[in-house]
Structures are given as C-alpha cells and as structure tokens.
Design a protein around this motif. Structure first.
Motif, PDB file in Angstrom:
ATOM      1  N   SER A 207     -12.965   3.457  18.553  1.00 15.99           N
ATOM      2  CA  SER A 207     -14.384   3.161  18.696  1.00 15.99           C
ATOM      3  C   SER A 207     -15.245   4.423  18.648  1.00 15.99           C
ATOM      4  CB  SER A 207     -14.627   2.431  20.024  1.00 15.99           C
ATOM      5  OG  SER A 207     -16.005   2.332  20.297  1.00 15.99           O
ATOM      6  N   ASP A 208     -16.469   4.256  18.112  1.00 14.96           N
ATOM      7  CA  ASP A 208     -17.423   5.366  18.095  1.00 14.96           C
ATOM      8  C   ASP A 208     -17.819   5.785  19.506  1.00 14.96           C
ATOM      9  OD1 ASP A 208     -17.414   5.333  15.340  1.00 14.96           O
ATOM     10  OD2 ASP A 208     -19.203   4.063  15.171  1.00 14.96           O
ATOM     11  N   GLN A 209     -17.665   4.885  20.469  1.00 16.36           N
ATOM     12  CA  GLN A 209     -18.030   5.185  21.851  1.00 16.36           C
ATOM     13  C   GLN A 209     -16.907   5.851  22.628  1.00 16.36           C
ATOM     14  OE1 GLN A 209     -20.380   2.149  23.906  1.00 16.36           O
ATOM     15  NE2 GLN A 209     -20.430   0.955  22.017  1.00 16.36           N
ATOM     16  N   PHE A 210     -15.768   6.032  21.990  1.00 19.08           N
ATOM     17  CA  PHE A 210     -14.660   6.735  22.653  1.00 19.08           C
ATOM     18  C   PHE A 210     -14.998   8.219  22.722  1.00 19.08           C
ATOM     19  CE2 PHE A 210     -10.678   8.963  23.003  1.00 19.08           C
ATOM     20  CZ  PHE A 210      -9.903   8.152  23.822  1.00 19.08           C
ATOM     21  N   ALA A 284      -5.947   4.312  28.170  1.00 15.79           N
ATOM     22  CA  ALA A 284      -6.690   5.330  27.423  1.00 15.79           C
ATOM     23  C   ALA A 284      -7.926   4.724  26.777  1.00 15.79           C
ATOM     24  CB  ALA A 284      -5.789   5.962  26.360  1.00 15.79           C
ATOM     25  N   GLY A 285      -7.805   3.516  26.223  1.00 15.47           N
ATOM     26  CA  GLY A 285      -8.954   2.861  25.611  1.00 15.47           C
ATOM     27  C   GLY A 285     -10.046   2.546  26.616  1.00 15.47           C
ATOM     28  N   ALA A 286      -9.655   2.098  27.800  1.00 15.58           N
ATOM     29  CA  ALA A 286     -10.645   1.746  28.828  1.00 15.58           C
ATOM     30  C   ALA A 286     -11.384   2.972  29.330  1.00 15.58           C
ATOM     31  CB  ALA A 286      -9.952   1.031  29.980  1.00 15.58           C
ATOM     32  N   VAL A 287     -10.639   4.014  29.676  1.00 12.28           N
ATOM     33  CA  VAL A 287     -11.259   5.212  30.226  1.00 12.28           C
ATOM     34  C   VAL A 287     -12.089   5.937  29.162  1.00 12.28           C
ATOM     35  CG1 VAL A 287     -10.814   7.485  31.240  1.00 12.28           C
ATOM     36  CG2 VAL A 287      -9.501   5.497  31.996  1.00 12.28           C
ATOM     37  N   GLY A 288     -11.571   6.008  27.944  1.00 13.62           N
ATOM     38  CA  GLY A 288     -12.256   6.759  26.894  1.00 13.62           C
ATOM     39  C   GLY A 288     -13.558   6.138  26.447  1.00 13.62           C
ATOM     40  N   THR A 289     -13.736   4.843  26.632  1.00  7.00           N
ATOM     41  CA  THR A 289     -14.955   4.182  26.153  1.00  7.00           C
ATOM     42  C   THR A 289     -16.043   4.080  27.215  1.00  7.00           C
ATOM     43  OG1 THR A 289     -13.842   2.063  26.590  1.00  7.00           O
ATOM     44  CG2 THR A 289     -13.885   2.841  24.309  1.00  7.00           C
ATOM     45  N   LEU A 334     -14.877  -4.377  27.012  1.00  7.68           N
ATOM     46  CA  LEU A 334     -15.285  -4.855  25.689  1.00  7.68           C
ATOM     47  C   LEU A 334     -16.739  -5.319  25.685  1.00  7.68           C
ATOM     48  CD1 LEU A 334     -12.086  -6.764  24.503  1.00  7.68           C
ATOM     49  CD2 LEU A 334     -12.864  -4.483  23.866  1.00  7.68           C
ATOM     50  N   ARG A 335     -17.185  -5.921  26.751  1.00  7.47           N
ATOM     51  CA  ARG A 335     -18.592  -6.328  26.825  1.00  7.47           C
ATOM     52  C   ARG A 335     -19.505  -5.101  26.818  1.00  7.47           C
ATOM     53  NH1 ARG A 335     -16.671  -9.764  31.363  1.00  7.47           N
ATOM     54  NH2 ARG A 335     -16.071 -11.779  30.491  1.00  7.47           N
ATOM     55  N   GLN A 336     -19.079  -4.040  27.502  1.00  5.51           N
ATOM     56  CA  GLN A 336     -19.903  -2.830  27.599  1.00  5.51           C
ATOM     57  C   GLN A 336     -20.049  -2.115  26.262  1.00  5.51           C
ATOM     58  OE1 GLN A 336     -21.437  -3.386  30.666  1.00  5.51           O
ATOM     59  NE2 GLN A 336     -21.370  -1.162  30.831  1.00  5.51           N
ATOM     60  N   ILE A 337     -19.057  -2.259  25.377  1.00 11.61           N
ATOM     61  CA  ILE A 337     -19.124  -1.533  24.101  1.00 11.61           C
ATOM     62  C   ILE A 337     -19.527  -2.463  22.949  1.00 11.61           C
ATOM     63  CG2 ILE A 337     -17.464   0.191  24.850  1.00 11.61           C
ATOM     64  CD1 ILE A 337     -15.351  -1.185  23.129  1.00 11.61           C
ATOM     65  N   GLY A 338     -20.068  -3.657  23.287  1.00  9.81           N
ATOM     66  CA  GLY A 338     -20.649  -4.521  22.276  1.00  9.81           C
ATOM     67  C   GLY A 338     -19.761  -5.607  21.715  1.00  9.81           C
ATOM     68  N   PHE A 339     -18.628  -5.842  22.337  1.00  8.83           N
ATOM     69  CA  PHE A 339     -17.737  -6.909  21.883  1.00  8.83           C
ATOM     70  C   PHE A 339     -17.633  -7.986  22.956  1.00  8.83           C
ATOM     71  CE2 PHE A 339     -16.218  -3.097  19.611  1.00  8.83           C
ATOM     72  CZ  PHE A 339     -16.327  -3.554  18.304  1.00  8.83           C
ATOM     73  N   GLY A 340     -18.800  -8.540  23.323  1.00  6.63           N
ATOM     74  CA  GLY A 340     -18.845  -9.495  24.427  1.00  6.63           C
ATOM     75  C   GLY A 340     -18.032 -10.747  24.183  1.00  6.63           C
TER      76      GLY A 340
END
Length: 522
Positions: A207-210, A284-289, A334-340
């Motif tokens: 993700s770009d938000q990572f 890693a995905g959760a913390v990085g985003t 996922l909701r926070q990064i736009g994949f609600g």
C-alpha cells in the motif's frame, strides 16, 4: 515410589488398539486442524492486545513465540509418531516420568483447552453482536443477553452471554457427530480465514500508506518488561503463545490419524511454519499502514491490555482510531486505509471462522479426558464410544457444557494468559519425555527423530520456562492453584482407581518385537 508407577509403552499401544478411536484423518486434515486453531485465535483476537504490550515489536513477539513452538513441535513430532495414541503430553509423561506427573500434565491441559475455548466463544460473541447484528442487520441485542455477569475490570455486566453459549453447544454437537465430519467443516473455515488474511496482506504491505517510519521506535516498551509485568516484546510473546496451541491439538489427534508415523510430524511442523510466517506478514501490514505504538501509562510503561485505564484512554479522540484500541483490529486497519467494504468482509470471515478454533480446542480437551478415563484416573464411563458416531460422546457433552457455562457466566478478559500457563508446562514436559525415551527406549522405531535433541530439548524447556515467567503475575499463580485442586482429586480417586495401580496392564502380542525389553526407570 509413586514416580515409578509408569505405564509401559507396549501397554499404552495395546490399550489404544483394544479400545481405539476411528482412524479417519490424513496429513492434510491434520495440517488444517493446526492452521484452524492458530490463525483463528492470534490474528483475529490478540493482535491489538499484542500491539499494546509490544508496539511494532509485535513482529518480534510472533517470531519468538513461533520459534519456541517450532522447536517444541520437533519434540512433539518424534514422540507423537513414536507413540501414536490420543492423550498428547499426558500420555508421553505417563510412559516416561510416572503417573503423578502425568496427572499434573493432563490436568494442566484440561485447564488450557477449557479456558481457551471459553475465551474464543466470547470473542465470537463479540463479532456476532457487533458486526452481524448491530452493523449488518441493525439489531441490538440487549446487554443482559450478550454480556457475562462477571465482566472484567469491575464494569457492569449482564445476565448471560447467550451467543457464546449457543456457539459452544453447536460446536459440541458437531464434535459428537463425528471427527471426519468436523474436519470437513473445519477445512472450509480454514480456507475462508486464509483467503481473508491473504487479501489483508496484499492490500497492506504494497500500500501507498505503508510507511517504515511507523516501526520506530520498534520496542517502545523494551524487549523485557520485567518479572510479572506481561509487557515488552517477550511479554507479548507470552500472551501470543496462546495462538499457537493448535499444533498441540494435532498431536492429540494421533490416534485418529491414518499412518500417524508419517502424518503427525507433517501436520505439526507444516501448520506451525505456515502460521508463523502469516502472523508476521499480517502484523507488518497492520503496523506499517496505521501504526501500532502502545498507549503509555506512568513511567513509560504501556497500560495493561484489557484494563479500565486503557479503555479510558481509547475513549479519547486522539486514541479512538489506534490499532491497540480496536476490537476487530484487521478490519479496522482496512477501513482506515480506504478498503472499508473488504474490511467488513474480513470481519465476516472472523465471525465465520472462529467456531473452528472452538472446535479444535474442544477436540483436544475431550481427547485428554478420554485417555485419562481409559487409564482409570477418571471414571471409565467417560471413555465410552458411541456405537454409530465412533466418538467419545459422553465426555464431549460434559466438556462442551462446561465450556458453554464458563463462556456464559465467567470473566474471560485475561484468560489467554491463564491458558498459556498450562500450555507451557505441558510443552516443557514433552521435551523432557523425548530426552528420557532416547535413553530408556533407544531401539523403538522412530519415523521422525528430533535433530540435535541434545540442543533442541533443553532449548524447548528453557523457552517454555522463559515465557512462563514473562506472563502477568496473576496468570502465573493460576497454574499452582489449579494443580493443587487436581492433586486433591487424584489422591481422592485416581490414585486408587488407576489401572496401573490395580495391575491392569494390557499387552498386545502382535506389537513389533522392538517394543519389548524397554528399560523403564524405577
């Protein structure tokens, strides 16, 4: 000497052959059993609590817990393929260290499975009332029907956690019908979980938000939080260890496995490796985003996970969206990064899949009860096999009822740590048993031998003791208290009713010759 009351290995195998469970499981089903328990609990239930204890060091916590489990699994793989009967650590201890220690191990496993199954049932209830009823259907179940009366932290409770009772009883019914049917249902649930978590990894890591900067500081609470504190990366690992209990359930299924000498080691190690890698990628995905820093209390120490103090902090606007404050952490990310929408589907996956965790835990506990009853340490009626279903239906019904009762009325906020105390003790005893059998039964066929046992065995013992002393103090105290209750029951009934004590030691003349002449300690 009571420590010398050892059930010979050939007698254990003969008993299993005379009064055996139906063999219906292959290596793939065993691996799915392990994955089903591991993935369902740790990722969907403990991610936020682990982050509050360790921050981004959650990744290291998963690695520490997984590493200790993998070396323990190597010990399990050797002894599980060597003694392919139900009973797991209890049976292994009985044939190496004697009846008294075997009883303590079996009693600890009963605590582990029952507490864990009750906790997951309550976790499922939260997803059901929140995601399904409230958000999807717009139905609000009265609090008195969805909350235990003894809620943690002194908060007002309800009358009964009815959804938790219902799911515990449904899973119990499924297990009573038959192991093969249970495994088929579990395979579907595992597929749902793996698909959901794979989608999470694909959407977060690239993700770009990572942002790698979110991992700094990596260990905000340090590596060690101190004796009895339960915080830091090691404290989080001691809690997260709860998520790896699935591989022990694989070992308890040895007696119902086709070709156990080959399939048990494969099921054990494959499920652990798969789940450990998955855990670390998801963390890693959760913390990085969205970040995973804990909310600090006085003195730079994180507020205890599940505490009233943390709840008050999470109610503040600046912390409301934090990972550590979410009850459905991965869907929240996922909701926070736009994949609600996908986040909601991941919440549905957790709701659908958590029953498989309860299934595995109930499966493991009923098999421990079954073998202890078969040995005379508990009333033998408990080990009765249903003529049609070929399952230990009486003990399954009793166990499921007890788990449903606990989920309905008892506090479960910190029960993962309590369950871990029993688990770590049992795993330690397995490592000891493997090393003893290398000396006392060197000629017995082993389709899998633990590599470098001189190193792996002591490392397993050290790792289990190390994690135990990094649990919260109250969780450490539960094990000796529970053990004291067990000793009262043992000396009041099991000590005299034991088959070994009464001279009832079955033999099987058809067993291989290399099982004879074993040098048992006295």
């Amino acid at each position: 000497m009571i420590f010398g009351r050892i059930k010979p290995l050939d007698a254990i195998l003969a008993t299993a052959e005379k009064k055996s469970l139906h063999r219906s499981l292959g290596w793939f089903q065993l691996t799915l059993f392990g994955i089903g328990c591991v993935i369902g609990t740790g990722i969907f239930v403990l991610t936020a609590a682990g982050a509050q204890k360790a921050g981004p060091g959650l990744l290291l916590a998963f690695a520490i817990a997984g590493g200790i489990c993998i070396i323990a699994a190597l010990c399990y793989a050797e002894i599980g393929s060597m003694i392919p009967v139900a009973g797991s650590a209890y049976t292994y201890t009985y044939t190496t260290m004697g009846e008294l220690l075997a009883w303590t191990v079996g009693w600890a496993l009963i605590l582990e499975y029952a507490v864990a199954a009750s906790a997951v049932a309550v976790g499922w209830s939260g997803y059901f009332t929140g995601t399904i009823l409230n958000q999807t259907l717009g139905i609000h179940l009265p609090a008195w029907l969805a909350t235990a009366p003894l809620a943690m932290g002194g908060s007002p409770g309800g009358l009964i956690n009815l959804p938790a009772v219902i799911i515990a009883l449904l899973v119990t019914w499924l297990l009573m019908i038959g192991t093969s049917e249970s495994a088929k249902v579990n395979a579907v649930l595992v597929l749902i979980k793996v698909t959901a978590l794979t989608a999470f990894i694909v959407l977060t890591l690239p993700s770009d938000q990572f942002d790698a900067a979110r991992f700094n500081p990596f260990l905000p609470a340090g590596l060690f939080g101190g004796f009895g504190s339960g915080v830091g990366a090691v404290g989080a690992a001691a809690t997260i260890f709860f998520a790896y209990v699935g591989f022990d359930a694989v070992s308890t299924a040895a007696e119902e496995t086709k070709n156990p000498q080959r399939n048990v080691p494969i099921g054990l190690i494959a499920s652990l490796l798969f789940c450990t890698v998955f855990y670390m990628l998801v963390a890693a995905g959760a913390v990085g985003t969205i970040g995973g820093q804990p909310i600090m209390g006085p003195g730079g120490v994180p507020f205890p996970a599940g505490s009233e103090e943390l709840a008050r902090q999470c109610a503040l606007p600046q912390h409301a969206q934090a990972l550590v404050c979410s009850n459905e952490a991965l869907a929240h990310v996922l909701r926070q990064i736009g994949f609600g929408t996908i986040g909601n589907f991941l919440g549905y996956a957790a709701f659908i899949a958590l029953p498989s965790v309860i299934l595995i835990l109930l499966f493991g506990q009923t098999r421990i009860f079954f073998v202890m009853s078969r040995d005379g340490l508990l009333p033998e009626k408990l080990s009765a096999i249903h003529p049609k279903w070929k399952t230990p239906y009486i003990v399954t019904a009793i166990t499921g009822g007890a788990v449903a009762f606990a989920a309905a009325f008892l506090p479960v906020g910190k029960l993962a740590d309590i369950a871990n105390a029993g688990t770590l003790y049992a795993f330690m005893m397995v490592a000891v048993a493997v090393m003893i059998l290398r000396r006392t039964a060197p000629n017995v066929k082993r389709s899998f031998k633990t590599p470098m046992l001189w190193l792996i065995g002591p490392l397993t013992i050290f790792g289990c003791v190390f994690l135990f002393f990094n649990l919260p103090l109250e969780a450490m105290l539960v094990l000796p208290a529970w053990g004291a209750v067990g000793l009262v029951i043992y000396y009041a009934y099991g000590y005299r009713a034991s088959h070994v004590a009464r001279g009832i030691v079955e033999t099987n003349p058809d067993l291989p010759a290399d099982l004879t002449g074993i040098d048992y300690p006295h």
